[in-house]
Design a protein around this motif. Structure first.
Motif, PDB file in Angstrom:
ATOM      1  N   PRO A 252       0.844  -1.202   0.000  1.00 41.00           N
ATOM      2  CA  PRO A 252       0.000   0.000   0.000  1.00 41.00           C
ATOM      3  C   PRO A 252       0.879   1.252   0.000  1.00 41.00           C
ATOM      4  O   PRO A 252       1.962   1.264   0.597  1.00 41.00           O
ATOM      5  N   ALA A 253       0.418   2.297  -0.654  1.00 41.69           N
ATOM      6  CA  ALA A 253       1.220   3.519  -0.779  1.00 41.69           C
ATOM      7  C   ALA A 253       1.648   4.071   0.576  1.00 41.69           C
ATOM      8  O   ALA A 253       2.799   4.494   0.748  1.00 41.69           O
ATOM      9  N   ALA A 254       0.743   4.068   1.548  1.00 38.76           N
ATOM     10  CA  ALA A 254       1.059   4.644   2.859  1.00 38.76           C
ATOM     11  C   ALA A 254       2.046   3.793   3.658  1.00 38.76           C
ATOM     12  O   ALA A 254       2.661   4.295   4.585  1.00 38.76           O
ATOM     13  N   GLY A 255       2.209   2.538   3.293  1.00 40.66           N
ATOM     14  CA  GLY A 255       3.094   1.663   4.054  1.00 40.66           C
ATOM     15  C   GLY A 255       4.241   1.105   3.234  1.00 40.66           C
ATOM     16  O   GLY A 255       4.722   0.004   3.502  1.00 40.66           O
ATOM     17  N   THR A 256       4.676   1.849   2.232  1.00 39.23           N
ATOM     18  CA  THR A 256       5.742   1.382   1.347  1.00 39.23           C
ATOM     19  C   THR A 256       6.831   2.435   1.227  1.00 39.23           C
ATOM     20  O   THR A 256       6.542   3.610   1.022  1.00 39.23           O
ATOM     21  N   ILE A 257       8.060   1.991   1.350  1.00 43.57           N
ATOM     22  CA  ILE A 257       9.228   2.845   1.136  1.00 43.57           C
ATOM     23  C   ILE A 257       9.691   2.618  -0.298  1.00 43.57           C
ATOM     24  O   ILE A 257       9.788   1.471  -0.743  1.00 43.57           O
ATOM     25  N   GLU A 258       9.983   3.695  -1.003  1.00 45.11           N
ATOM     26  CA  GLU A 258      10.506   3.583  -2.363  1.00 45.11           C
ATOM     27  C   GLU A 258      11.902   4.186  -2.417  1.00 45.11           C
ATOM     28  O   GLU A 258      12.111   5.309  -1.965  1.00 45.11           O
ATOM     29  N   ILE A 259      12.838   3.419  -2.968  1.00 43.13           N
ATOM     30  CA  ILE A 259      14.226   3.843  -3.072  1.00 43.13           C
ATOM     31  C   ILE A 259      14.634   3.802  -4.538  1.00 43.13           C
ATOM     32  O   ILE A 259      14.608   2.734  -5.167  1.00 43.13           O
ATOM     33  N   ASN A 260      15.002   4.951  -5.093  1.00 45.45           N
ATOM     34  CA  ASN A 260      15.450   5.006  -6.479  1.00 45.45           C
ATOM     35  C   ASN A 260      16.790   4.283  -6.586  1.00 45.45           C
ATOM     36  O   ASN A 260      17.749   4.646  -5.909  1.00 45.45           O
TER      37      ASN A 260
END
Length: 92
Positions: free
Chosen positions: A31-39
């Motif tokens: 879910p967007a609110a519970g996800t970390i995104e790393i480039n």
């Protein structure tokens, strides 16, 4: 994986993508609110920083204890594709 050690994640090329984002979550549905995104650019591996690892541990504590991860790729035509989902746990 040990809480005190490094966490290194490796993956193959996600179809024909050149821009990639590593996603970490305590929920296998990301879910967007519970996800970390790393480039991660065009690389195929990442050693999590201390800050990234701590944030992932927080997400795992809010979920079932696992840290789920996948790679989201973007191709030159604007399409988004995803790798399989993997999971790991940090142990003392």
């Amino acid at each position: 994986m040990s809480r005190s050690g490094n966490v290194r994640l490796e993956w193959g090329i996600v179809q024909s993508t050149s821009r990639r984002t590593l996603q970490l979550s305590g929920d296998p549905l990301f879910p967007a609110a519970g996800t970390i995104e790393i480039n991660v650019g065009s690389t195929t591996a990442r050693t999590l920083s201390k800050k990234e690892k701590g944030a992932a541990e927080d997400l795992a504590a809010a979920g079932d204890g696992g840290i789920y991860w996948r790679v989201k790729g973007h191709d030159g035509n604007g399409r988004t594709v995803y790798s399989d989902v993997f999971v790991f746990e940090l142990i003392n």
